[in-house]
Design a protein around this motif. Sequence first.
Motif, PDB file in Angstrom:
ATOM      1  N   THR A   1       0.852  -1.191   0.000  1.00  0.00           N
ATOM      2  CA  THR A   1       0.000   0.000   0.000  1.00  0.00           C
ATOM      3  C   THR A   1       0.885   1.237   0.000  1.00  0.00           C
ATOM      4  O   THR A   1       1.991   1.234   0.560  1.00  0.00           O
ATOM      5  CB  THR A   1      -0.934   0.043   1.227  1.00  0.00           C
ATOM      6  OG1 THR A   1      -0.138   0.026   2.428  1.00  0.00           O
ATOM      7  CG2 THR A   1      -1.883  -1.154   1.221  1.00  0.00           C
ATOM      8  N   VAL A   2       0.407   2.294  -0.646  1.00  0.00           N
ATOM      9  CA  VAL A   2       1.159   3.539  -0.752  1.00  0.00           C
ATOM     10  C   VAL A   2       0.224   4.678  -0.370  1.00  0.00           C
ATOM     11  O   VAL A   2      -0.897   4.766  -0.885  1.00  0.00           O
ATOM     12  CB  VAL A   2       1.697   3.772  -2.180  1.00  0.00           C
ATOM     13  CG1 VAL A   2       2.601   4.995  -2.215  1.00  0.00           C
ATOM     14  CG2 VAL A   2       2.437   2.541  -2.689  1.00  0.00           C
ATOM     15  N   THR A   3       0.667   5.525   0.527  1.00  0.00           N
ATOM     16  CA  THR A   3      -0.127   6.684   0.919  1.00  0.00           C
ATOM     17  C   THR A   3       0.734   7.935   0.889  1.00  0.00           C
ATOM     18  O   THR A   3       1.966   7.871   1.010  1.00  0.00           O
ATOM     19  CB  THR A   3      -0.703   6.513   2.335  1.00  0.00           C
ATOM     20  OG1 THR A   3       0.363   6.252   3.256  1.00  0.00           O
ATOM     21  CG2 THR A   3      -1.714   5.378   2.386  1.00  0.00           C
ATOM     22  N   VAL A   4       0.070   9.065   0.722  1.00  0.00           N
ATOM     23  CA  VAL A   4       0.743  10.363   0.784  1.00  0.00           C
ATOM     24  C   VAL A   4       0.688  10.840   2.219  1.00  0.00           C
ATOM     25  O   VAL A   4      -0.387  10.992   2.792  1.00  0.00           O
ATOM     26  CB  VAL A   4       0.079  11.381  -0.154  1.00  0.00           C
ATOM     27  CG1 VAL A   4       0.792  12.734  -0.054  1.00  0.00           C
ATOM     28  CG2 VAL A   4       0.075  10.874  -1.585  1.00  0.00           C
ATOM     29  N   GLY A   5       1.854  11.035   2.813  1.00  0.00           N
ATOM     30  CA  GLY A   5       1.933  11.445   4.203  1.00  0.00           C
ATOM     31  C   GLY A   5       3.048  10.699   4.896  1.00  0.00           C
ATOM     32  O   GLY A   5       3.320   9.528   4.583  1.00  0.00           O
ATOM     33  N   ASP A   6       3.694  11.328   5.839  1.00  0.00           N
ATOM     34  CA  ASP A   6       4.883  10.765   6.479  1.00  0.00           C
ATOM     35  C   ASP A   6       4.487   9.853   7.630  1.00  0.00           C
ATOM     36  O   ASP A   6       4.008  10.303   8.669  1.00  0.00           O
ATOM     37  CB  ASP A   6       5.781  11.896   6.982  1.00  0.00           C
ATOM     38  CG  ASP A   6       7.180  11.402   7.310  1.00  0.00           C
ATOM     39  OD1 ASP A   6       7.393  10.184   7.244  1.00  0.00           O
ATOM     40  OD2 ASP A   6       8.045  12.235   7.612  1.00  0.00           O
ATOM     41  N   ASP A   7       4.689   8.547   7.452  1.00  0.00           N
ATOM     42  CA  ASP A   7       4.407   7.550   8.478  1.00  0.00           C
ATOM     43  C   ASP A   7       5.715   6.892   8.876  1.00  0.00           C
ATOM     44  O   ASP A   7       6.255   6.072   8.132  1.00  0.00           O
ATOM     45  CB  ASP A   7       3.431   6.508   7.926  1.00  0.00           C
ATOM     46  CG  ASP A   7       3.077   5.444   8.955  1.00  0.00           C
ATOM     47  OD1 ASP A   7       3.671   5.450  10.050  1.00  0.00           O
ATOM     48  OD2 ASP A   7       2.203   4.606   8.657  1.00  0.00           O
ATOM     49  N   PRO A   8       6.267   7.231  10.039  1.00  0.00           N
ATOM     50  CA  PRO A   8       7.563   6.670  10.444  1.00  0.00           C
ATOM     51  C   PRO A   8       7.547   5.148  10.547  1.00  0.00           C
ATOM     52  O   PRO A   8       8.607   4.521  10.527  1.00  0.00           O
ATOM     53  CB  PRO A   8       7.822   7.321  11.804  1.00  0.00           C
ATOM     54  CG  PRO A   8       6.990   8.563  11.801  1.00  0.00           C
ATOM     55  CD  PRO A   8       5.768   8.227  11.011  1.00  0.00           C
ATOM     56  N   GLY A   9       6.376   4.540  10.653  1.00  0.00           N
ATOM     57  CA  GLY A   9       6.292   3.098  10.750  1.00  0.00           C
ATOM     58  C   GLY A   9       6.222   2.393   9.411  1.00  0.00           C
ATOM     59  O   GLY A   9       6.104   1.159   9.366  1.00  0.00           O
ATOM     60  N   ALA A  10       6.310   3.140   8.315  1.00  0.00           N
ATOM     61  CA  ALA A  10       6.230   2.537   6.983  1.00  0.00           C
ATOM     62  C   ALA A  10       7.443   1.651   6.713  1.00  0.00           C
ATOM     63  O   ALA A  10       8.517   1.836   7.291  1.00  0.00           O
ATOM     64  CB  ALA A  10       6.132   3.628   5.929  1.00  0.00           C
ATOM     65  N   THR A  11       7.275   0.712   5.797  1.00  0.00           N
ATOM     66  CA  THR A  11       8.392  -0.150   5.415  1.00  0.00           C
ATOM     67  C   THR A  11       9.499   0.664   4.759  1.00  0.00           C
ATOM     68  O   THR A  11      10.683   0.493   5.067  1.00  0.00           O
ATOM     69  CB  THR A  11       7.905  -1.249   4.452  1.00  0.00           C
ATOM     70  OG1 THR A  11       6.750  -1.883   4.987  1.00  0.00           O
ATOM     71  CG2 THR A  11       8.997  -2.276   4.198  1.00  0.00           C
ATOM     72  N   VAL A  12       9.117   1.534   3.813  1.00  0.00           N
ATOM     73  CA  VAL A  12      10.062   2.492   3.217  1.00  0.00           C
ATOM     74  C   VAL A  12       9.333   3.810   3.035  1.00  0.00           C
ATOM     75  O   VAL A  12       8.103   3.858   2.915  1.00  0.00           O
ATOM     76  CB  VAL A  12      10.628   2.001   1.859  1.00  0.00           C
ATOM     77  CG1 VAL A  12      11.526   0.801   2.045  1.00  0.00           C
ATOM     78  CG2 VAL A  12       9.513   1.682   0.887  1.00  0.00           C
ATOM     79  N   ARG A  13      10.095   4.888   2.998  1.00  0.00           N
ATOM     80  CA  ARG A  13       9.531   6.222   2.825  1.00  0.00           C
ATOM     81  C   ARG A  13      10.319   6.953   1.757  1.00  0.00           C
ATOM     82  O   ARG A  13      11.529   6.761   1.629  1.00  0.00           O
ATOM     83  CB  ARG A  13       9.582   7.012   4.151  1.00  0.00           C
ATOM     84  CG  ARG A  13       8.780   6.399   5.246  1.00  0.00           C
ATOM     85  CD  ARG A  13       9.251   6.801   6.652  1.00  0.00           C
ATOM     86  NE  ARG A  13       9.406   8.226   6.824  1.00  0.00           N
ATOM     87  CZ  ARG A  13      10.561   8.831   7.058  1.00  0.00           C
ATOM     88  NH1 ARG A  13      11.701   8.148   7.128  1.00  0.00           N
ATOM     89  NH2 ARG A  13      10.599  10.144   7.215  1.00  0.00           N
TER      90      ARG A  13
END
Length: 413
Positions: free
Chosen positions: A47-59
Amino acid sequence: MLNESTRTSVPGQRAPSDPLVGAGDPRGRTDGLGWVTRAIFADPGVTVTVGDDPGATVRYAVIPSLDNARFLLPLASRRVTAASLLAYNALRPPKVRAGRAAVGALARAGLLGLTKAPVLSVHATEPGNLLAAFLAEKLGEPRLHAAIGIRPPDPHHKPTLQLFDDHGRPRGYAKIGWNDGTRAMVRAEAATLADLPTGGGFPPAPRLVLHTRWNGREIAVIEPMPRTVRRIRRPGRPRLDAMLAVARRGGPPAPPAPVTALIGTWRQRAAGADPRIHGFIDALDTDLTLELGDWHGDWVPWNMARHRGGLLVWDWENRSAGVPVGFDLAHQAFQTVLSTHGRPAAECAVAVDEALREHGPALGLDAERQRFVADAYLVELWLRTYELSGGGAGWNPKLHPALLDVLATRLPR
């Protein structure tokens, strides 16, 4: 933390038809950011979202903005982010080089947030759902980070990834074929790189390190360029010695030969095409003889660099054999006017004529052969465009039907 952009009502976004693409997912956009993210983050477990999520797999930072995206910067570490901007910056035009250097300095200092660049957060249910992780495993690397170029949506374009390790060292350059036409181009380049000659003045090329498939994508990973490469000086000047070395595969000149085989190949490739092209091929069916050989197929200044006193040349996906010597010269003239100056096909054809008049004699071309090479190149270019359209890539509006109209003025029936 970088600037968090809204997750809804993103300009340029369409209602996604894929149920796996949610609202606010950039893969639903119709612009360059949309098509590249659809190609790279294709696994249903992503899944890809716009917005900074520090818990994401990659940013990824989107440079410079969502609506004018040109580059996705991996935010794995300051070192990796800075390397993504600064590696091979000496190859960039001065204005681009200065901009990348400035943003790279901010990244290195941990101040990238000052750019207010939006962030894409990518979540994967399994690490192998991500292309960079898949390539890391194939290449025997513990981890790879992908800096991703963004180009306007075009069925002829291929997404490209610069791959870096945790230390910010370049580890490869990946090309992604995503439709029939671009998959064929990636396969062709992989085969060409495995069989390039050496010596005899043949310009070296970065070698192939991996050819693989993933989620319906055809992928070629090419080794990093040497760090010492530099932008070529006087990019408009043809490198005739190198062109001849490519045409002759680093060997001696071939004796003049009839164009019979070339004409026959064209007729096969033009099967089912616009009837006009058959008339133009017939008009070039002559008893003229000239030297035939290889051509790079996309010989332009932005596909080469200075290295150790010579040239390093890449992007070999359009290389073919059995064409008139001079095709690479014609292509450089045509594409420079088309891509750099944005001029119509008719003016690009005039540039081909001028280049062949000036430099053709050094390639063994008299006036009659210069005109044949120019017209033959335009036929070849249209056939390439036709083949791409049949491979799911659609027509290039800059070349069709414009090239047929140009040929009609040059080869009246």
